[in-house]
Design an enzyme around this catalytic site. Structure first.
Site, PDB file in Angstrom:
ATOM      1  N   TYR A 173       0.855  -1.188   0.000  1.00 34.00           N
ATOM      2  CA  TYR A 173       0.000   0.000   0.000  1.00 34.00           C
ATOM      3  C   TYR A 173       0.885   1.230   0.000  1.00 34.00           C
ATOM      4  O   TYR A 173       2.060   1.173   0.369  1.00 34.00           O
ATOM      5  CB  TYR A 173      -0.920   0.008   1.229  1.00 34.00           C
ATOM      6  N   SER A 174       0.349   2.347  -0.439  1.00 30.67           N
ATOM      7  CA  SER A 174       1.092   3.616  -0.485  1.00 30.67           C
ATOM      8  C   SER A 174       2.362   3.417  -1.319  1.00 30.67           C
ATOM      9  O   SER A 174       2.287   2.977  -2.458  1.00 30.67           O
ATOM     10  CB  SER A 174       1.387   4.113   0.927  1.00 30.67           C
ATOM     11  N   ALA A 175       3.538   3.737  -0.765  1.00 29.26           N
ATOM     12  CA  ALA A 175       4.771   3.543  -1.518  1.00 29.26           C
ATOM     13  C   ALA A 175       4.990   2.077  -1.865  1.00 29.26           C
ATOM     14  O   ALA A 175       5.632   1.754  -2.873  1.00 29.26           O
ATOM     15  CB  ALA A 175       5.965   4.069  -0.722  1.00 29.26           C
TER      16      ALA A 175
END
Length: 227
Positions: A168-170
């Site tokens: 998730y995210s980066a």
């Protein structure tokens, strides 16, 4: 063996070696070799980063030799299990692999989970386009981890031909980038990107040298930027 959760946890397994000194911004080196039994119990190693929003517990230790994997293997007689490699988020600046362990997935006894650290911030993403700082060492760490999984996961009853990467995210941006990377081809077979893309603002450096100079100024560097 985790006494309460019904799985085996292996912490702090070196999958590559982070270079140090003048070479610290270069691609990772092969993992160390040991002749004695590795006590895979150290769950406190993280890569260098800024403390942010108290996400880093006080017992965690920042080390240059931080390229480690954590494996969570269900207590089952089944073998050739599917493998999920989770790539942690944090904007390529913070966090660490063992922030989450995904115990509910492991309790299913149908899957092996791998978490890991990769270099962050300037240690992982300084890019000057030079021999000493060619750039994106953190992404190369991720490829090294996938290579390690491909070569070693069968020893933990995992199937090297059924590897899913997710994040998730980066971590999601990383999944997106790894899907495009020739260097990762064949090292995973499915992908689950969760809220983050390779074109996210935290994934793109339009002028990496200018970023490096700005960061150097924060560290009280006063040169011209050409040295």
């Amino acid at each position: 063996m985790d006494p309460d959760e019904g799985f085996y946890a292996f912490y702090g397994i070196p999958y590559a070696t982070a270079p140090t000194g003048d070479n610290k911004f270069k691609v990772n080196l092969p993992s160390p070799v040991w002749l004695d039994t590795l006590e895979a119990v150290d769950d406190t190693i993280i890569c260098s980063q800024q403390h942010f929003f108290n996400l880093i517990p006080k017992n965690m230790r920042m080390k240059e030799y931080c390229l480690i994997a954590n494996l969570f293997v269900p207590d089952t007689k089944e073998n050739n299990l599917p493998v999920v490699v989770n790539i942690h988020g944090g904007g390529f600046q913070i966090c660490y692999g063992n922030l989450n362990t995904y115990k509910n997935l492991i309790r299913s006894k149908r899957i092996i989970i791998v978490t890991f650290n990769y270099r962050l911030g300037p240690f992982g993403f300084l890019c000057l386009g030079t021999k000493d700082a060619p750039g994106y060492a953190g992404m190369k760490d991720q490829v090294a981890l996938l290579r390690w999984v491909n070569q070693n996961i069968a020893e933990f009853d995992g199937n090297p031909e059924d590897v899913t990467i997710d994040g998730y995210s980066a971590g999601s941006s990383s999944v997106d980038l790894l899907m495009l990377s020739e260097s990762a081809r064949g090292l995973f077979h499915k992908a689950i990107p969760e809220s983050g893309a390779g074109i996210a603002s935290f994934s793109v450096q339009t002028d990496p040298k200018a970023n490096a100079i700005e960061y150097a100024k924060l560290l009280n560097y006063t040169g011209s930027g050409n040295e």
